[in-house]
Design an enzyme around this catalytic site. Structure first.
Site, PDB file in Angstrom:
ATOM      1  N   GLY A   1      17.789 -46.538 -29.393  1.00 40.01           N
ATOM      2  CA  GLY A   1      18.922 -46.784 -28.494  1.00 40.01           C
ATOM      3  C   GLY A   1      19.638 -48.100 -28.779  1.00 40.01           C
ATOM      4  N   ASN A   2      18.873 -49.183 -29.012  1.00 35.45           N
ATOM      5  CA  ASN A   2      19.505 -50.500 -29.183  1.00 35.45           C
ATOM      6  C   ASN A   2      20.220 -50.661 -30.521  1.00 35.45           C
ATOM      7  OD1 ASN A   2      17.103 -50.569 -30.634  1.00 35.45           O
ATOM      8  ND2 ASN A   2      16.809 -52.766 -30.289  1.00 35.45           N
TER       9      ASN A   2
ATOM     10  N   LYS B   1      11.589 -35.694 -17.109  1.00 36.84           N
ATOM     11  CA  LYS B   1      12.500 -36.651 -17.739  1.00 36.84           C
ATOM     12  C   LYS B   1      13.697 -36.900 -16.820  1.00 36.84           C
ATOM     13  CE  LYS B   1      14.315 -38.708 -21.439  1.00 36.84           C
ATOM     14  NZ  LYS B   1      13.746 -39.964 -21.904  1.00 36.84           N
TER      15      LYS B   1
ATOM     16  N   LYS C   1      13.692 -37.574 -29.347  1.00 36.56           N
ATOM     17  CA  LYS C   1      14.364 -37.655 -30.653  1.00 36.56           C
ATOM     18  C   LYS C   1      13.402 -38.013 -31.802  1.00 36.56           C
ATOM     19  CE  LYS C   1      15.465 -42.257 -31.787  1.00 36.56           C
ATOM     20  NZ  LYS C   1      14.304 -42.800 -31.096  1.00 36.56           N
TER      21      LYS C   1
ATOM     22  N   LYS D   1       6.550 -41.815 -30.194  1.00 39.81           N
ATOM     23  CA  LYS D   1       6.797 -42.255 -31.581  1.00 39.81           C
ATOM     24  C   LYS D   1       5.528 -42.092 -32.419  1.00 39.81           C
ATOM     25  CE  LYS D   1      10.099 -45.628 -29.881  1.00 39.81           C
ATOM     26  NZ  LYS D   1      11.169 -44.650 -29.718  1.00 39.81           N
TER      27      LYS D   1
END
Lengths: 301, 301
Positions: free
Chosen positions: A9-10, A121, A205, A265
């Site tokens: 995101g960042n 979510k 993702k 992740k």
């Protein structure tokens, strides 16, 4: 040997920013300056999240709902793939010095995935009590209360089973272009009688990126996030940065990793490692050191 | 020999409908039932307009502008390419019985195009007098008054010069997939020092489709619209349906054709005819007859 780079995101919207086009372009310019050595040659696919952008879009849909019909979540995901794809193409093409092409990407999930039984979510804007009841009744949404901030929609996060456009991604990469794919984890679809149908859910993702890497036969996945590495006992005095993990070691670590953050992740990295691939998890700041083996966490079989 | 099919607005949002996802999917189902014989084999690219969808999206942007930043028009176009691409993939793939892949498509225009001197294309919601003045001041927009309905933004409609992703479209089509491209006429970009930059404009989707057909070396373009053919003296008692036109005959007809409607379609057909291609302009209802040479208008060199 394709390299899949999953942007966090960042990399696109910096902390504290609201997501104007100019802000997103500036963040991406910095991101690709760091990634330049990795994107100039070889087979490269860029994937990315869409958290802030889809949140913004869902809020837009609600605020105009009396005048124009709100779109379902799966189409809002498609909208953000267009938005972010265009932003990425703008900033990546001049750095990569070759074509960058964004493909709309659908990801098949199982309608029987247990995630559909218990949506977890949170997504979109906050609502008041009455409004929440109306949305539950009229749209069949599930909402949960978030202490002090009101009610928020929750959607399922099912496991990705298949990247629908994988052959097209392979063809594009073979033609020498960088493909941008799997934005926001992909547009979730279920399959029924051979027909794909959009469904309201959010696919992680990083899991989708690992699946894509596997389907492409890629042996390398780079997951860029906010921390330089995976830690044991993160946030405590005995926190320890982990440099190399086997799939088995990584699996043993899972229970102590934070759910919606580092855990998916590492799960993604384990999936890929078991298929013979290697994942590097690191931050933009630590990337140069990580590529030299002095930072980041590598997960392999 | 690639066939480019340019879907008109009513192929996706029917007159009088508001553009819910269910309505758009139903309209597309009907559209592709008619197009089935054309999409099952050979090289096919689908292009489409985005008028109702981008109008809806710009209104959403405005209604939420106090809370989340509105995106520039070029990114709203990118959003609609995602939205409509996902809708088209859903309904076309089962009919075509092969992969359908949507590519984000940018179209290069000339920053010096005279269209930028006098924006003419109205877009987005209507505004009151005060609001219009604020938007002119704060965002540098141009607005024009529309009798009785308020002020509306106008943007330039420059000529398309180059389909940026044409090589990728060619690679995808060569791989056997149907490509969905040039949505809404494409995301307009100008080129400066080799870098492409999004710009607020609207490119006519039929002109962009003819350019794409030319760049692909395609000899056939099918423009689907609301009327079965091009007419001489349309709307009068002596209206006459035209079956075949040379580029030169078509050029002679241009002055009497309505500007933002049939004229750009015939201009697109002339462009392609001069490059050796052939365009068929007809409606969904007349398509079967038109393919047999009993309806529609064909324009060729």
């Amino acid at each position: 040997m394709t390299l899949v780079i999953a942007l966090g995101g960042n990399a696109i919207v910096r902390a504290g920013e609201r997501g104007t086009a100019a802000e997103q372009l500036a963040a991406l310019r910095d991101t690709f300056a760091v990634l330049a050595p990795l994107v100039r040659e070889g087979a490269v696919v860029i994937t990315h999240g869409n958290g802030p952008q889809v949140g913004n879009e869902l809020l837009r849909q609600e605020r105009a709902a009396d005048e124009v019909p709100p779109l379902p979540l799966w189409l809002a995901v498609a909208q953000t793939q267009g938005e972010i794809g265009a932003l990425i193409e703008s900033e990546l093409a001049p750095v990569a010095e070759r074509a960058v092409v964004c493909l709309l990407t659908h990801v098949r999930v199982d309608a029987g995935d247990t995630a559909f039984e218990e949506p977890t979510k949170p997504i979109g804007p906050f609502y008041g009590d009455d409004q929440a009841k109306t949305l539950e009744r009229e749209r069949g949404w599930q909402l949960v209360e978030d202490a002090g901030r009101g009610f928020r929609r929750v959607v399922p996060s099912p496991a990705p089973l298949e990247i629908v456009e994988v052959d097209a991604i392979r063809a594009l990469v073979a033609s020498g272009a960088i493909a941008v794919a799997c934005g926001g984890g992909g547009i979730p679809v279920t399959s029924r009688n051979g027909k794909l149908k959009g469904i309201d859910a959010v696919i992680d993702k990083d899991r989708a990126s690992a699946l894509l890497a596997r389907q492409l036969g890629a042996t390398r996945l780079l997951i860029l996030t906010e921390v330089p590495a995976v830690y044991r006992a993160f946030g405590t005095e005995s926190a320890e940065e982990l440099r190399e993990l086997t799939a088995e070691q990584a699996a043993g670590l899972l229970p102590e990793l934070p759910p919606g953050s580092m855990r998916p992740k590492v799960e993604a990295a384990i999936d890929l490692a078991r298929a013979g691939g290697e994942t590097l998890i690191t931050s933009m700041e630590a990337l140069t050191d990580a590529l030299a083996g002095r930072a980041g966490t590598r997960v392999s079989r």
